[in-house]
Design a protein around this motif. Structure first.
Motif, PDB file in Angstrom:
ATOM      1  N   ALA A  61      -9.268  13.239 -13.911  1.00 24.87           N
ATOM      2  CA  ALA A  61     -10.340  13.742 -13.621  1.00 24.87           C
ATOM      3  C   ALA A  61     -10.626  15.129 -13.023  1.00 24.87           C
ATOM      4  O   ALA A  61     -11.728  15.981 -13.161  1.00 24.87           O
ATOM      5  CB  ALA A  61     -11.311  12.971 -12.561  1.00 24.87           C
ATOM      6  N   HIS A  62      -9.721  15.480 -12.307  1.00 26.05           N
ATOM      7  CA  HIS A  62      -9.539  16.974 -11.819  1.00 26.05           C
ATOM      8  C   HIS A  62      -9.482  18.011 -13.003  1.00 26.05           C
ATOM      9  O   HIS A  62     -10.032  18.836 -12.943  1.00 26.05           O
ATOM     10  CB  HIS A  62      -8.303  16.972 -10.921  1.00 26.05           C
ATOM     11  CG  HIS A  62      -8.310  18.513 -10.261  1.00 26.05           C
ATOM     12  ND1 HIS A  62      -8.525  18.936  -9.235  1.00 26.05           N
ATOM     13  CD2 HIS A  62      -7.286  19.379 -11.091  1.00 26.05           C
ATOM     14  CE1 HIS A  62      -7.963  20.157  -9.354  1.00 26.05           C
ATOM     15  NE2 HIS A  62      -7.283  20.598 -10.233  1.00 26.05           N
ATOM     16  N   GLU A  63      -8.311  17.549 -13.803  1.00 25.33           N
ATOM     17  CA  GLU A  63      -8.266  18.322 -14.948  1.00 25.33           C
ATOM     18  C   GLU A  63      -9.567  18.424 -15.618  1.00 25.33           C
ATOM     19  O   GLU A  63      -9.868  19.574 -16.239  1.00 25.33           O
ATOM     20  CB  GLU A  63      -7.296  17.803 -15.835  1.00 25.33           C
ATOM     21  CG  GLU A  63      -6.021  17.896 -15.254  1.00 25.33           C
ATOM     22  CD  GLU A  63      -5.517  19.157 -14.737  1.00 25.33           C
ATOM     23  OE1 GLU A  63      -5.596  20.333 -15.532  1.00 25.33           O
ATOM     24  OE2 GLU A  63      -4.795  19.337 -13.581  1.00 25.33           O
ATOM     25  N   LEU A  64     -10.191  17.438 -15.948  1.00 26.59           N
ATOM     26  CA  LEU A  64     -11.630  17.625 -16.626  1.00 26.59           C
ATOM     27  C   LEU A  64     -12.707  18.314 -15.834  1.00 26.59           C
ATOM     28  O   LEU A  64     -13.357  19.000 -16.615  1.00 26.59           O
ATOM     29  CB  LEU A  64     -11.922  16.112 -16.897  1.00 26.59           C
ATOM     30  CG  LEU A  64     -11.196  15.022 -17.854  1.00 26.59           C
ATOM     31  CD1 LEU A  64     -11.794  13.711 -18.128  1.00 26.59           C
ATOM     32  CD2 LEU A  64     -11.049  16.116 -19.409  1.00 26.59           C
ATOM     33  N   GLY A  65     -12.563  18.635 -14.753  1.00 24.56           N
ATOM     34  CA  GLY A  65     -13.353  19.216 -13.825  1.00 24.56           C
ATOM     35  C   GLY A  65     -13.289  20.698 -14.263  1.00 24.56           C
ATOM     36  O   GLY A  65     -14.259  21.391 -14.347  1.00 24.56           O
ATOM     37  N   HIS A  66     -11.823  21.181 -14.475  1.00 24.10           N
ATOM     38  CA  HIS A  66     -11.782  22.519 -14.781  1.00 24.10           C
ATOM     39  C   HIS A  66     -12.489  22.772 -16.365  1.00 24.10           C
ATOM     40  O   HIS A  66     -13.077  23.660 -16.689  1.00 24.10           O
ATOM     41  CB  HIS A  66     -10.394  22.968 -15.176  1.00 24.10           C
ATOM     42  CG  HIS A  66      -9.511  22.774 -13.800  1.00 24.10           C
ATOM     43  ND1 HIS A  66      -9.938  24.058 -12.964  1.00 24.10           N
ATOM     44  CD2 HIS A  66      -8.462  22.169 -13.411  1.00 24.10           C
ATOM     45  CE1 HIS A  66      -8.998  23.914 -11.938  1.00 24.10           C
ATOM     46  NE2 HIS A  66      -8.367  22.795 -12.154  1.00 24.10           N
ATOM     47  N   PHE A  67     -12.164  21.607 -17.226  1.00 17.33           N
ATOM     48  CA  PHE A  67     -13.018  21.754 -18.643  1.00 17.33           C
ATOM     49  C   PHE A  67     -14.409  21.869 -18.310  1.00 17.33           C
ATOM     50  O   PHE A  67     -15.216  22.787 -19.066  1.00 17.33           O
ATOM     51  CB  PHE A  67     -12.644  20.806 -19.274  1.00 17.33           C
ATOM     52  CG  PHE A  67     -13.363  20.247 -20.435  1.00 17.33           C
ATOM     53  CD1 PHE A  67     -13.429  21.109 -21.625  1.00 17.33           C
ATOM     54  CD2 PHE A  67     -14.452  18.994 -20.225  1.00 17.33           C
ATOM     55  CE1 PHE A  67     -14.122  20.770 -22.720  1.00 17.33           C
ATOM     56  CE2 PHE A  67     -15.193  18.891 -21.416  1.00 17.33           C
ATOM     57  CZ  PHE A  67     -15.043  19.533 -22.759  1.00 17.33           C
ATOM     58  N   HIS A  84     -11.872  27.801  -8.270  1.00 20.83           N
ATOM     59  CA  HIS A  84     -11.938  26.865  -9.474  1.00 20.83           C
ATOM     60  C   HIS A  84     -11.175  25.487  -9.090  1.00 20.83           C
ATOM     61  O   HIS A  84     -11.482  24.425  -9.521  1.00 20.83           O
ATOM     62  CB  HIS A  84     -11.228  27.242 -10.702  1.00 20.83           C
ATOM     63  CG  HIS A  84     -11.765  28.399 -11.166  1.00 20.83           C
ATOM     64  ND1 HIS A  84     -11.315  29.386 -12.146  1.00 20.83           N
ATOM     65  CD2 HIS A  84     -13.169  29.019 -11.004  1.00 20.83           C
ATOM     66  CE1 HIS A  84     -12.255  30.143 -12.342  1.00 20.83           C
ATOM     67  NE2 HIS A  84     -13.451  30.017 -11.674  1.00 20.83           N
ATOM     68  N   GLU A  85     -10.172  25.407  -8.325  1.00 23.59           N
ATOM     69  CA  GLU A  85      -9.486  23.995  -7.832  1.00 23.59           C
ATOM     70  C   GLU A  85     -10.534  23.242  -7.222  1.00 23.59           C
ATOM     71  O   GLU A  85     -10.628  22.023  -7.331  1.00 23.59           O
ATOM     72  CB  GLU A  85      -8.131  24.627  -7.014  1.00 23.59           C
ATOM     73  CG  GLU A  85      -7.165  25.036  -7.866  1.00 23.59           C
ATOM     74  CD  GLU A  85      -6.836  24.139  -9.047  1.00 23.59           C
ATOM     75  OE1 GLU A  85      -6.824  23.157  -9.262  1.00 23.59           O
ATOM     76  OE2 GLU A  85      -6.429  24.837 -10.074  1.00 23.59           O
ATOM     77  N   PHE A  86     -11.182  24.065  -6.035  1.00 24.39           N
ATOM     78  CA  PHE A  86     -12.021  23.204  -5.310  1.00 24.39           C
ATOM     79  C   PHE A  86     -13.044  22.806  -6.097  1.00 24.39           C
ATOM     80  O   PHE A  86     -13.569  21.454  -6.103  1.00 24.39           O
ATOM     81  CB  PHE A  86     -12.945  24.043  -4.246  1.00 24.39           C
ATOM     82  CG  PHE A  86     -12.014  24.503  -3.166  1.00 24.39           C
ATOM     83  CD1 PHE A  86     -11.585  23.336  -2.394  1.00 24.39           C
ATOM     84  CD2 PHE A  86     -11.772  25.757  -2.613  1.00 24.39           C
ATOM     85  CE1 PHE A  86     -10.700  23.710  -1.208  1.00 24.39           C
ATOM     86  CE2 PHE A  86     -10.933  25.852  -1.473  1.00 24.39           C
ATOM     87  CZ  PHE A  86     -10.577  24.845  -0.816  1.00 24.39           C
ATOM     88  N   SER A 136      -2.511  29.691  -5.780  1.00 23.83           N
ATOM     89  CA  SER A 136      -3.508  29.493  -6.970  1.00 23.83           C
ATOM     90  C   SER A 136      -4.095  28.157  -6.676  1.00 23.83           C
ATOM     91  O   SER A 136      -5.245  27.920  -7.146  1.00 23.83           O
ATOM     92  CB  SER A 136      -2.693  29.412  -8.187  1.00 23.83           C
ATOM     93  OG  SER A 136      -1.753  28.412  -8.205  1.00 23.83           O
ATOM     94  N   HIS A 137      -3.280  27.402  -5.738  1.00 22.72           N
ATOM     95  CA  HIS A 137      -4.327  26.193  -5.273  1.00 22.72           C
ATOM     96  C   HIS A 137      -4.297  26.155  -3.959  1.00 22.72           C
ATOM     97  O   HIS A 137      -3.550  26.869  -2.941  1.00 22.72           O
ATOM     98  CB  HIS A 137      -3.425  24.762  -5.615  1.00 22.72           C
ATOM     99  CG  HIS A 137      -3.091  24.543  -7.215  1.00 22.72           C
ATOM    100  ND1 HIS A 137      -2.879  25.496  -7.971  1.00 22.72           N
ATOM    101  CD2 HIS A 137      -3.816  23.521  -7.741  1.00 22.72           C
ATOM    102  CE1 HIS A 137      -3.016  24.877  -9.197  1.00 22.72           C
ATOM    103  NE2 HIS A 137      -3.584  23.676  -9.257  1.00 22.72           N
ATOM    104  N   PRO A 138      -5.599  25.389  -3.343  1.00 22.05           N
ATOM    105  CA  PRO A 138      -5.733  25.561  -1.895  1.00 22.05           C
ATOM    106  C   PRO A 138      -4.544  24.773  -1.168  1.00 22.05           C
ATOM    107  O   PRO A 138      -4.117  23.827  -1.608  1.00 22.05           O
ATOM    108  CB  PRO A 138      -7.001  24.406  -1.595  1.00 22.05           C
ATOM    109  CG  PRO A 138      -7.827  24.528  -3.117  1.00 22.05           C
ATOM    110  CD  PRO A 138      -6.488  24.641  -3.875  1.00 22.05           C
TER     111      PRO A 138
HETATM  112 ZN   LIG Z   1      -6.355  22.292 -11.097  1.00 22.99          ZN
END
Ligand SMILES: [Zn+2]
Length: 417
Positions: free
Chosen positions: A279-285, A357-359, A401-403
């Motif tokens: 779901a996180h990866e789909l959030g990027h999409f 973007h990660e958030f 790149s990630h929090p």
């Molecule tokens: Zn991510």
């Protein structure tokens, strides 16, 4: 005696400044991690033992130590290549054969790339067979390592030689707008690689099997349908062949998109946790992060090429960096060697955007799945990958790149209703 002109002095100052900033940030990171080594932070004390926490600290510090040596070594090499006459020596030598400008350029560029790769090899070997081995992550055999290296070299030659030849040809054509054409070529090449990567490049290095776990596939398909994500398959990659670090990603463009899980990730996560990670990866999409990244990258490349187009006409640019003959290929080499000393100041901005973007992706995952499930998955990944839970805020702001783990978990915890 060599009389250094103003540009040479500027170059040395920029080199020292970038080296100083990076070493200073690394030292901050080391001492913060070390001073927090004795206690597991409160938020993680249920899932991570003191022993695991100490291992993460030692792993982080071992990686920082080798990075510092490599930074200092890289700075010395840069001076040897430029003011020390390394580039000048190779250029004079290859020119003496009297090949055409493009052939000379290709031999010089790929010759220097090869020498640099050989010089860098001890660091790669040390990372894989000393550090990763010592902390129990390495699964790479010597044979596999050599195979990978040969394959990477072959692939680089097949893809990059025609690209660089095309760029040199556009540059020597002397049209005042060559840099715009080169820009278009670079962008098209980048898109082409993204397009063919999942089907032609990645399978050269790993095996991709369709996901077999029925329950998991069911969950994933439902989630993807709900999010309107059309993919060309869900695959499991044999990441365990090289390392026990786990990961998940989606790759490719348009209809050629694939979801890839490392086998090592599926070993540790429950189906609900895998769903949260996806779901996180789909959030990027959903938030078009790939597209935004491509656009930003295109703008930066265009600005870089415009600067190069100006520098290429300045004799001082070559002379200040120890090269006596101006040429298109030497301009490319010098630019790619010196540019990082200046583009490093973009790093905190890029890291900031990436963390933003990660958030956003985490927020999306919290809605589509459960924030507490994603937290559980993340903490397992932090634990198994020996990520530090106590980074230095400045180092993290610059590089990550990630929090950082505590910030990310706190952000998600606030969403638990
Ligand atoms: Zn991510």
């Amino acid at each position: 005696m060599v009389i250094m002109d103003t540009f040479s002095i500027l170059f040395i100052l920029a080199l020292l400044l970038s080296l100083f900033i990076q070493l200073w940030l690394s030292s901050r990171q080391s001492s913060t991690v070390l001073s927090n080594r004795a206690t597991v932070p409160e938020a993680f004390s249920q899932q991570i033992t003191l022993q695991q926490h100490k291992k993460a600290a030692d792993y982080t510090m071992a990686k920082l130590a080798i990075n510092k040596i490599e930074l200092a070594y890289g700075a010395i090499l840069l001076v040897v290549w430029t003011l020390g006459g390394g580039l000048e020596f190779i250029d004079t030598f290859i020119r003496s054969y009297g090949y055409s400008n493009i052939t000379t350029g290709l031999v010089v560029i790929f010759g220097i790339m090869l020498i640099s790769a050989v010089i860098d090899l001890p660091f790669t070997l040390y990372r894989t067979f000393k550090i990763e081995q010592r902390f129990g992550f390495n699964r790479m055999t010597a044979i596999q390592f050599i195979k990978d290296m040969l394959l990477q070299t072959a692939l680089t030659l097949v893809l990059a030689v025609p690209l660089v030849a095309g760029i040199l040809w556009l540059m020597q054509d002397a049209s005042p707008l060559w840099w715009v054409y080169v820009w278009a070529v670079l962008l098209s090449f980048g898109l082409l690689i993204s397009w063919i990567f999942p089907t032609f490049i990645a399978p050269l290095f790993n095996k991709f099997m369709p996901l077999e776990n029925e329950e998991l596939r069911e969950r994933i398909t439902t989630l993807m349908n709900r999010c309107g994500f059309a993919s060309n398959g869900i695959f499991v990659m044999d990441g365990s062949k090289r390392s026990s670090h786990g990961n998940a990603y989606f790759t490719g463009l348009g209809k050629n998109k694939r979801i890839v899980f490392f086998d090592t990730l599926l070993e540790t996560l429950e189906p609900t946790e895998v769903e949260a990670v996806l779901a996180h990866e789909l959030g990027h999409f959903k938030h078009h992060h790939v597209r935004k990244g491509l656009i930003l990258n295109a703008v930066i490349t265009l600005v870089g090429l415009a600067i190069l187009a100006w520098l290429i006409k300045q004799d001082a640019f070559y002379h200040a960096l120890g090269v006596s003959n101006a040429s298109t290929y030497m301009a490319l080499i010098l630019f790619s060697m010196v540019m990082p000393l200046f583009s490093i100041y973009l790093q905190p901005v890029m890291s900031y955007l990436s963390r933003k973007h990660e958030f956003e992706a985490d927020d999306f995952a919290a809605e589509q799945s459960q924030p507490q499930t994603l937290i559980k998955a993340l903490v397992k990944l932090y634990r198994d990958n020996a990520n530090t839970l106590t980074p230095d805020p400045l180092y993290s702001a610059f590089h990550d790149s990630h929090p950082p783990a505590p910030v990310r978990v706190a952000h998600l915890s606030a969403k638990i209703s």
